[in-house]
Write an enzyme that holds these catalytic residues in place. Sequence first.
Site, mmCIF file in Angstrom:
data_model
loop_
_atom_site.group_PDB
_atom_site.id
_atom_site.type_symbol
_atom_site.label_atom_id
_atom_site.label_comp_id
_atom_site.label_asym_id
_atom_site.label_seq_id
_atom_site.Cartn_x
_atom_site.Cartn_y
_atom_site.Cartn_z
ATOM 1 N N GLY A 10 -4.963 2.068 -8.292
ATOM 2 C CA GLY A 10 -5.396 1.424 -7.018
ATOM 3 C C GLY A 10 -6.484 1.819 -5.991
ATOM 4 O O GLY A 10 -7.126 2.790 -6.404
ATOM 5 N N VAL A 12 -6.169 3.504 -3.077
ATOM 6 C CA VAL A 12 -6.096 4.957 -2.273
ATOM 7 C C VAL A 12 -6.245 5.869 -3.740
ATOM 8 O O VAL A 12 -6.543 7.113 -3.603
ATOM 9 C CB VAL A 12 -4.950 4.904 -1.561
ATOM 10 C CG1 VAL A 12 -4.623 6.405 -1.019
ATOM 11 C CG2 VAL A 12 -5.069 4.080 -0.213
ATOM 12 N N ILE A 36 6.623 3.345 -12.843
ATOM 13 C CA ILE A 36 7.409 4.129 -11.884
ATOM 14 C C ILE A 36 8.861 3.622 -11.729
ATOM 15 O O ILE A 36 9.892 4.305 -11.450
ATOM 16 C CB ILE A 36 7.193 4.542 -10.639
ATOM 17 C CG1 ILE A 36 6.891 3.311 -9.510
ATOM 18 C CG2 ILE A 36 5.539 5.301 -10.812
ATOM 19 C CD1 ILE A 36 6.589 3.721 -8.257
ATOM 20 N N THR A 99 3.492 3.266 5.600
ATOM 21 C CA THR A 99 2.918 2.438 6.293
ATOM 22 C C THR A 99 3.204 2.232 7.778
ATOM 23 O O THR A 99 4.362 2.402 8.047
ATOM 24 C CB THR A 99 3.212 1.020 5.414
ATOM 25 O OG1 THR A 99 2.385 -0.187 6.377
ATOM 26 C CG2 THR A 99 4.353 0.582 5.124
ATOM 27 N N TYR A 125 8.501 -6.007 2.606
ATOM 28 C CA TYR A 125 7.459 -4.641 2.599
ATOM 29 C C TYR A 125 7.767 -3.677 3.085
ATOM 30 O O TYR A 125 7.797 -2.471 2.795
ATOM 31 C CB TYR A 125 5.808 -5.129 2.689
ATOM 32 C CG TYR A 125 4.827 -3.881 2.765
ATOM 33 C CD1 TYR A 125 4.588 -3.440 1.322
ATOM 34 C CD2 TYR A 125 4.426 -3.534 3.789
ATOM 35 C CE1 TYR A 125 3.564 -2.631 1.380
ATOM 36 C CE2 TYR A 125 3.346 -2.337 3.869
ATOM 37 C CZ TYR A 125 3.184 -1.825 2.534
ATOM 38 O OH TYR A 125 2.130 -0.979 2.469
ATOM 39 N N LYS A 129 9.353 -0.132 1.960
ATOM 40 C CA LYS A 129 8.591 1.131 2.417
ATOM 41 C C LYS A 129 9.422 2.220 3.154
ATOM 42 O O LYS A 129 9.419 3.398 2.968
ATOM 43 C CB LYS A 129 7.357 0.838 3.202
ATOM 44 C CG LYS A 129 6.296 0.015 2.312
ATOM 45 C CD LYS A 129 5.763 0.818 0.776
ATOM 46 C CE LYS A 129 5.106 2.124 1.229
ATOM 47 N NZ LYS A 129 4.493 2.981 0.158
ATOM 48 N N TRP A 150 -4.124 -0.398 7.727
ATOM 49 C CA TRP A 150 -5.400 -0.886 7.833
ATOM 50 C C TRP A 150 -6.299 -0.163 7.012
ATOM 51 O O TRP A 150 -7.395 0.377 7.903
ATOM 52 C CB TRP A 150 -5.737 -1.551 8.914
ATOM 53 C CG TRP A 150 -4.985 -2.688 9.781
ATOM 54 C CD1 TRP A 150 -3.983 -3.017 9.181
ATOM 55 C CD2 TRP A 150 -5.248 -3.383 10.690
ATOM 56 N NE1 TRP A 150 -3.412 -4.247 9.869
ATOM 57 C CE2 TRP A 150 -4.245 -4.279 10.849
ATOM 58 C CE3 TRP A 150 -6.194 -3.275 11.924
ATOM 59 C CZ2 TRP A 150 -4.158 -5.395 11.898
ATOM 60 C CZ3 TRP A 150 -6.252 -4.525 12.899
ATOM 61 C CH2 TRP A 150 -5.052 -5.267 12.802
HETATM 62 N N1 LIG Z 1 -4.436 -0.397 1.692
HETATM 63 C C1 LIG Z 1 -3.700 -0.457 2.912
HETATM 64 O O1 LIG Z 1 -4.443 -0.982 4.084
HETATM 65 C C2 LIG Z 1 -2.574 0.243 3.217
HETATM 66 C C3 LIG Z 1 -2.117 0.298 4.524
HETATM 67 C C4 LIG Z 1 -0.943 1.124 4.894
HETATM 68 C C5 LIG Z 1 -0.376 1.700 3.700
HETATM 69 N N2 LIG Z 1 -0.700 1.747 2.516
HETATM 70 C C6 LIG Z 1 -0.139 2.641 1.350
HETATM 71 O O2 LIG Z 1 -0.783 3.503 0.712
HETATM 72 C C7 LIG Z 1 -0.641 3.351 -0.689
HETATM 73 C C8 LIG Z 1 -1.480 2.872 -1.628
HETATM 74 O O3 LIG Z 1 -1.883 1.628 -1.237
HETATM 75 P P1 LIG Z 1 -3.080 0.901 -1.932
HETATM 76 O O4 LIG Z 1 -3.839 0.089 -0.965
HETATM 77 O O5 LIG Z 1 -3.913 1.929 -2.569
HETATM 78 O O6 LIG Z 1 -2.573 -0.105 -3.066
HETATM 79 P P2 LIG Z 1 -2.916 -1.114 -4.402
HETATM 80 O O7 LIG Z 1 -4.855 -0.750 -4.497
HETATM 81 O O8 LIG Z 1 -2.373 -2.206 -4.439
HETATM 82 O O9 LIG Z 1 -2.504 -0.079 -5.502
HETATM 83 C C9 LIG Z 1 -1.253 0.200 -5.655
HETATM 84 C C10 LIG Z 1 -1.555 0.639 -7.296
HETATM 85 O O10 LIG Z 1 0.120 0.700 -7.738
HETATM 86 C C11 LIG Z 1 0.329 0.101 -8.970
HETATM 87 N N3 LIG Z 1 1.551 -0.246 -9.213
HETATM 88 C C12 LIG Z 1 2.127 -1.391 -8.927
HETATM 89 N N4 LIG Z 1 3.500 -1.300 -9.421
HETATM 90 C C13 LIG Z 1 3.521 -0.275 -10.156
HETATM 91 C C14 LIG Z 1 4.577 0.088 -11.058
HETATM 92 N N5 LIG Z 1 5.952 -0.176 -11.061
HETATM 93 N N6 LIG Z 1 4.439 1.545 -11.454
HETATM 94 C C15 LIG Z 1 3.206 2.298 -11.528
HETATM 95 N N7 LIG Z 1 2.251 1.573 -10.462
HETATM 96 C C16 LIG Z 1 2.479 0.663 -10.022
HETATM 97 C C17 LIG Z 1 -0.524 -1.109 -8.853
HETATM 98 O O11 LIG Z 1 -0.978 -1.386 -10.403
HETATM 99 P P3 LIG Z 1 -1.228 -2.856 -10.789
HETATM 100 O O12 LIG Z 1 -2.315 -3.571 -9.762
HETATM 101 O O13 LIG Z 1 -1.791 -2.761 -12.142
HETATM 102 O O14 LIG Z 1 -0.037 -3.632 -10.592
HETATM 103 C C18 LIG Z 1 -2.168 -0.480 -8.288
HETATM 104 O O15 LIG Z 1 -2.872 0.000 -9.000
HETATM 105 C C19 LIG Z 1 1.000 2.563 -0.715
HETATM 106 O O16 LIG Z 1 1.776 3.590 -0.569
HETATM 107 C C20 LIG Z 1 0.662 1.581 0.454
HETATM 108 O O17 LIG Z 1 1.958 1.127 1.221
HETATM 109 C C21 LIG Z 1 -1.970 1.112 2.236
#
Ligand SMILES: NC(=O)c1ccc[n+]([C@@H]2O[C@H](COP(=O)([O-])OP(=O)(O)OC[C@H]3O[C@@H](n4cnc5c(N)ncnc54)[C@H](OP(=O)(O)O)[C@@H]3O)[C@@H](O)[C@H]2O)c1
Length: 289
Positions: A10, A12, A36, A99, A125, A129, A150
């Site tokens: 993903g 991050v 997971i 988040t 969500y 979370k 964001w």
């Molecule tokens: N991006 C933002 O703006 C933002 C804002 C606030 C908080 N956050 C937090 O930051 C963290 C990372 O977010 P991100 O933006 O990097 O998310 P992301 O790009 O959607 O990446 C999430 C990853 O988790 C994987 N995943 C989903 N289900 C899974 C499972 N059952 N077992 C193992 N892996 C799994 C996904 O794989 P697949 O795609 O193959 O399913 C994807 O690679 C999260 O906790 C999120 O709540 C992000």
Amino acid sequence: MKIAIVGAGGFVGKEFIRHLSNNHYVLPLTHSDLDITNVQEVRRIIFNQRPALIINCAVLGVDACELNPSLAWSVNVSGAENLAGAAAAIDAEFLHLSTNYVFDGNRERGSFYTLADTPTPINVYGRTKLAGEQAVRVVSPKCFIIRTSWVFGVGKENFFSTALRSLNAAKKICAITDVWASATYVRDLVARAIEILFHHHYSTYHVVNNGLCSYYDFALEAACMFKMSNEELEQLIEPVKLFEFRHNAARPRYTPMRCTVSEEIGLAPLRDWRTALAECIHDNGCLNQ
Ligand SMILES: NC(=O)c1ccc[n+]([C@@H]2O[C@H](COP(=O)([O-])OP(=O)(O)OC[C@H]3O[C@@H](n4cnc5c(N)ncnc54)[C@H](OP(=O)(O)O)[C@@H]3O)[C@@H](O)[C@H]2O)c1
């Protein structure tokens, strides 16, 4: 140090790998390497590998959670708990991402959410979370919870990267004017998370760039950095209201955050989001990567 990064495919997760790989032995675990929600697999891999630190970047996203609440619970709550439990069993530290969507966004304008505010999420969500945070705290005594908001940069199809790419290519976008939050450059998020890890002060942190913006403010700032005229701005950025967008999940209206715990341990607030955005645009060009 041996560090397992879960959700490594993903946005991050990839940034953590980039930052940590030079100085540490990094074990990247993508969704296909480790699901997971499967507690036996979590234990098998973690007990075999015995990392000193596990970073959980796996998540089910905002609108997907609303469409499938049961999967949302499995990934964002049970999955997080499975990892935190395995970390505790081998005495590893655990870093869990969360988040601004744990908050309802109804507080008065001009203020910032801190750890003193009680989370009351308004969508699936946010609820999962928040429950994930609580589960992680119960099972892992050595856990850092980092709430961010964001997140922008290269490698995610969200409003922020689409806005940067489209504006740079002189394509029109719609930008919401009546939702505000803290914006966070992914590189600043990961760099600060690593600083926090060094302190070994287990707590909940809000890691965001300083200031706040609406989606519209973000787009305007980017357009100014692309040196667009006022006329071009008006043509390319259409201001819209939240109600005009059909999201699956409700969005909290106003969730800027401040990190009182970082301040307590002597970490200054991160730079303003505009400065970080300028660097992001400079480093990544048109973000067509
Ligand atoms: N991006 C933002 O703006 C933002 C804002 C606030 C908080 N956050 C937090 O930051 C963290 C990372 O977010 P991100 O933006 O990097 O998310 P992301 O790009 O959607 O990446 C999430 C990853 O988790 C994987 N995943 C989903 N289900 C899974 C499972 N059952 N077992 C193992 N892996 C799994 C996904 O794989 P697949 O795609 O193959 O399913 C994807 O690679 C999260 O906790 C999120 O709540 C992000």
